[in-house]
Every structure is written in structure tokens, then in C-alpha cells.
Scaffold this active site. Structure first.
Site, PDB file in Angstrom:
ATOM      1  N   ASP A 160     -11.512 -27.267 -60.721  1.00  0.00           N
ATOM      2  CA  ASP A 160     -12.489 -25.798 -60.481  1.00  0.00           C
ATOM      3  C   ASP A 160     -13.273 -25.642 -61.235  1.00  0.00           C
ATOM      4  O   ASP A 160     -14.218 -24.334 -61.508  1.00  0.00           O
ATOM      5  CB  ASP A 160     -11.327 -25.331 -60.212  1.00  0.00           C
ATOM      6  CG  ASP A 160     -10.174 -25.688 -59.232  1.00  0.00           C
ATOM      7  OD1 ASP A 160     -10.687 -26.218 -57.775  1.00  0.00           O
ATOM      8  OD2 ASP A 160      -9.076 -25.308 -58.742  1.00  0.00           O
ATOM      9  N   MET A 206     -12.140 -29.492 -53.013  1.00  0.00           N
ATOM     10  CA  MET A 206     -11.572 -27.918 -53.721  1.00  0.00           C
ATOM     11  C   MET A 206     -12.159 -26.583 -54.394  1.00  0.00           C
ATOM     12  O   MET A 206     -13.164 -26.857 -54.246  1.00  0.00           O
ATOM     13  CB  MET A 206     -10.483 -28.643 -54.736  1.00  0.00           C
ATOM     14  CG  MET A 206      -9.449 -29.804 -54.311  1.00  0.00           C
ATOM     15  SD  MET A 206      -9.176 -30.303 -55.247  1.00  0.00           S
ATOM     16  CE  MET A 206      -7.294 -31.596 -54.400  1.00  0.00           C
ATOM     17  N   ARG A 208     -10.311 -22.791 -54.917  1.00  0.00           N
ATOM     18  CA  ARG A 208     -10.106 -21.694 -54.632  1.00  0.00           C
ATOM     19  C   ARG A 208     -10.610 -20.282 -54.292  1.00  0.00           C
ATOM     20  O   ARG A 208     -10.827 -19.792 -53.801  1.00  0.00           O
ATOM     21  CB  ARG A 208      -8.599 -21.206 -54.643  1.00  0.00           C
ATOM     22  CG  ARG A 208      -8.060 -20.297 -54.398  1.00  0.00           C
ATOM     23  CD  ARG A 208      -6.171 -20.504 -55.679  1.00  0.00           C
ATOM     24  NE  ARG A 208      -5.862 -21.882 -54.741  1.00  0.00           N
ATOM     25  CZ  ARG A 208      -4.982 -21.770 -54.485  1.00  0.00           C
ATOM     26  NH1 ARG A 208      -5.080 -20.949 -52.715  1.00  0.00           N
ATOM     27  NH2 ARG A 208      -4.190 -22.901 -53.894  1.00  0.00           N
ATOM     28  N   LEU A 312      -8.622 -37.276 -52.729  1.00  0.00           N
ATOM     29  CA  LEU A 312      -9.699 -38.519 -53.372  1.00  0.00           C
ATOM     30  C   LEU A 312     -11.286 -38.369 -54.671  1.00  0.00           C
ATOM     31  O   LEU A 312     -11.096 -38.463 -54.896  1.00  0.00           O
ATOM     32  CB  LEU A 312     -10.153 -38.766 -52.105  1.00  0.00           C
ATOM     33  CG  LEU A 312      -9.477 -39.906 -51.170  1.00  0.00           C
ATOM     34  CD1 LEU A 312     -10.342 -39.866 -50.037  1.00  0.00           C
ATOM     35  CD2 LEU A 312      -9.313 -40.818 -51.326  1.00  0.00           C
TER      36      LEU A 312
END
Length: 433
Positions: A160, A206, A208, A312
Site C-alpha cells: 500500500d 489494492m 484501502r 496476483l
């Protein structure tokens, strides 16, 4: 013939009782290069057997410490440890388990001290992201609160890219390279079919709360690909978004959309929220891509395909960034060096020195300034309309995806290592989580 590391350690234990053992564990979502950090920790420790007798790894992260489920890394050959550098995922198992405060759960901290004492552990290396930094910071305070000296060093890791102070986080460069490459290749496919078939491709990535991974998808616009990005940092405006999609398709006959799993409506609801929560209490996400794709289909009738990169993107060691691999290893090595120098409650960082040519060095950050702090995309990295990245962002991203560091291949597939992960004999009674 090389010496057996375990033999060296046994000989050392018999002649110098001042050396302590180290505990190393991996936490949170794994990456393509977290094992490179593990390699850096273990190889560096093996060069300092006068101070670190052995490295015990926690099986499945901090859970391994609490349940006394330790792995004896001295049973692994030098070749096997070196192979971790090019093997994806967590070689010792990871977990999502956050320690509460000492006041809220003194029992777990007392158990840690019990395990550390039983196995003569004086060094604690925790390899993870923001929640892991918090756990590591709490462990660093044990010497004061419970009277047991342990040096706790956090080894940064997160795809992230949202840890503060460090320029970037090991794991991010490789996922950015994978997403940019995948988005580019899929866009070439869509472009070739757009006349009579698919006009929209949506890729969910990804991220958040921070849109760093989604931002990497914006690099493909330099290859004449029309791309729109949905960031967590920018409130999702359905009307403006659909208008932008229509404009792109009318100009280019197709459009690629990269959507972060953390994209949100103005009221704070995630596009991808499932109504469930993970072990850290975070909303369980997944499904933004079909939401966006069907939204476009309902409004325009455009044919679409969508994909969720999911595991992946963070497991793609075959396409890892060489820069990322080198930095991941360096963070593991620096963590041990910091501990040997007497540092505690710190995290090694990547300190950028320049972009052209790209240069960096190892820095240091106090865990008190890292734990529970998230680093978001700067607004000047995002275009004014909120759907793209600026030249400043590209200047930041491009060095991080540079270079290839291919694993060895055998019979057409990457040749990764699976460790023995031999257990350390338990000395204590069982502990229930």
C-alpha cells in the site's frame, strides 16, 4: 565445503554466552519481496554470531511468539536462505493479529516475555506495515513496563506504500510494476477489439485508504492509452466519472479504468464494501471493479471486461522491480545493524537523494512517529480533475519500478524455495489465543 551454520552457532553458544537469540516474524499481507527482507535479516545475523546466536522465526507472525511456535532458521542452508531473496510470499507464514494495549491485554505481553526468556531472545524484528509497526512499538516498551530487555526493530513492508517518513515501502515498487504492466497489456488487447467488441476494461487494485497502487496504472497514459483512475483520496462523483468515460471512448474508441478497492462515495461508503470486517477490524473489501463496470454499462451500453488483481499483484515475483528487491534486502540488513548498534523502537527507511539519476540511502525513523500513521497520495500527485496522475507523481513512481530481477526458472516455471521450517523444541505450557 561451506560450514554448516547450525554448527557454527552451537560452537558459538558453547564459548560465548553473552550472545542473544533473535526473533523474526512476518505480518499482514505478504509481498513479492518480503522474503528478501527476511534474507537480509538472517544473512546479516549470520555474520554477527558474536552477538546474535541464532534467528528464530515466528510461524505465522506474532502468533508464533505467543504460542511458542518457533522456527529454527539455523537448520536452513546458506543456499536456501539466499533463495528467499527471489521467492514471493511469506517464507515463515504471516498473520493478521494486532496486540491490544498492555492495559487491555497484559496476559499476551506477559506471555511474550515468558517465551523470550525461555529462548534467550534479546532482539525482535517485525516485518510488516502500519499495524505491525504498532505491535513492534508496543514490544519495544516491554523492557520498561515488564522489566525484560528486548530491542525491537520494525522492518517496513507494505504494497500500500502508506507508511510515513520512509520515501517508499518495500513491496510497493514491485506491485506498481505489475499493475502498470498488466494495465498496459490489457489495454492493448482492448484497443485491438474495440471496433466491434469491448470498449471498457476495469482493473481493481489494492489500496484501502491510499491510492499509490492505483496511481501506478496512470503510467500507461504515456503509451497513448486513455486511462481514468479512481483514488481513495478523491470522493467518487458518479456523474463526472461517467462523463469522463464517455469522452474518452468518443475520442479513443476505448478506455481503461484503474479503481482502488478503497474508492468511496461522498458519504464514506466504499464502492467495494461487503459488510464484513477482517481481523484488524477493517472493512472487508473486494468488488469495486464489477460495480464500476456495470455502472458504465447501465449508463452507456458499452461492452466491458473487468479484473481484480488481488493476490496476483502482490505475489508476482517474476516481474519484481530490481529497485524494490534491493531496498527490501537493505531494510532487513539495516534492521539487524541498527539492533547491534543498540537502537530500539526504530524502523529503517528509504531516503531518496535524487531522481535523475535515482539515488537513495538507508535512513531511520522512531516507531513513535510510524505506528498507526498512514501516508496518503499528495494532492499535487493527482490531476486537477481527480482522474489521473501529474508529472510530479510520475517522477516519483518511475524510479521505483526500474530494473528486472528475474528468479531462476526450471522447466518453464520460476524455481522458488520452500524452507524446512524446522520447529524449535517447546519449553512452556500451551497458550490459548
Amino acid at each position: 565445503m561451506p560450514l554448516d551454520p547450525s554448527a557454527v552457532i552451537q560452537e558459538h553458544k558453547g564459548t560465548n554466552m553473552s550472545a542473544k537469540n533473535a526473533f523474526y516474524a512476518q505480518s499482514g499481507g505478504v509481498t513479492a519481496v518480503i522474503n528478501a527482507s527476511a534474507c537480509g535479516v538472517i544473512e546479516t545475523a549470520r555474520r554477527h554470531t558474536d552477538k546474535i546466536a541464532n534467528v528464530y522465526a515466528g510461524r505465522n507472525g506474532i502468533i508464533g511468539a505467543l504460542t511458542e511456535d518457533l522456527i529454527d532458521t539455523s537448520q536452513e542452508s546458506d543456499e536456501a536462505i539466499a533463495a528467499l531473496r527471489y521467492t514471493p510470499s511469506g517464507g515463515f507464514g504471516s498473520c493478521r493479529y494486532k496486540l491490544k494495549s498492555l492495559e487491555a491485554n497484559k496476559r499476551e505481553y506477559e506471555r511474550l516475555i515468558e517465551v523470550f526468556k525461555a529462548h534467550d531472545i534479546g532482539y525482535f524484528f517485525y516485518n510488516g506495515g502500519g499495524d505491525s509497526a504498532d505491535t513492534c512499538y508496543k514490544v519495544s516498551q516491554l523492557s520498561e513496563t515488564l522489566g525484560y530487555p528486548v530491542q525491537a526493530i520494525h522492518i517496513p513492508k507494505t504494497v500500500d506504500n502508506d507508511l510515513p517518513i520512509t520515501d517508499n515501502c518495500p513491496g510497493f515498487g514491485s506491485v506498481a510494476k505489475y499493475i502498470a504492466t498488466s494495465a498496459l497489456e490489457a489495454s492493448f488487447d482492448v484497443r485491438s477489439m474495440s471496433k466491434t467488441s469491448t470498449k471498457i476494461f476495469v482493473l481493481e487494485v489494492m489500496g484501502r485508504h491510499a491510492g499509490w497502487i492505483a496511481a501506478a496504472g496512470g503510467l500507461i497514459e504515456d503509451h497513448d492509452i486513455p486511462v481514468l483512475i479512481l483514488f481513495p483520496e478523491i470522493q467518487f462523483d458518479q456523474e463526472r466519472f461517467l462523463a469522463a468515460v464517455k469522452e474518452k471512448v468518443e475520442r479513443f474508441d476505448f478506455c481503461t479504468i484503474v479503481v482502488s478497492e478503497g474508492a468511496k462515495y461522498p458519504d464514506g461508503r466504499f464502492l467495494a464494501e461487503q459488510g464484513t470486517r477482517d481481523a484488524f477490524g477493517h472493512a472487508q473489501l473486494g468488488g469495486a471493479a464489477p460495480v464500476v463496470a456495470n455502472m458504465i454499462k447501465d449508463a452507456t451500453g458499452y461492452k466491458f471486461h473487468w479484473a481484480v488483481a488481488d493476490y496476483l499483484q502482490r505475489a508476482a515475483r517474476h516481474l519484481a522491480s530490481k529497485t524494490d528487491v534491493e531496498q527490501a534486502y537493505a531494510m532487513g540488513r539495516a534492521g539487524v545493524e541498527f539492533a547491534l548498534a543498540g537502537h530500539n523502537a526504530v524502523m529503517p527507511t528509504v531516503k531518496r537523494l535524487g531522481n535523475d539519476p535515482y539515488a537513495w540511502e538507508v535512513g531511520e525513523a522512531p516507531l513513535s512517529e510510524v505506528a498507526n500513521v498512514e501516508k496518503f497520495m499528495p494532492r499535487d500527485f493527482i490531476t486537477e480533475d481527480g482522474f489521473g496522475i501529474t508529472p510530479m507523481c510520475k517522477e516519483y513512481l518511475i524510479p521505483l519500478i526500474q530494473g528486472e530481477d528475474y528468479p531462476p526458472f526450471e522447466r518453464g516455471l520460476p524455481k522458488y524455495v520452500t524452507l524446512k521450517n524446522a520447529p524449535v523444541a517447546r519449553k512452556l505450557e500451551a497458550f490459548e489465543l
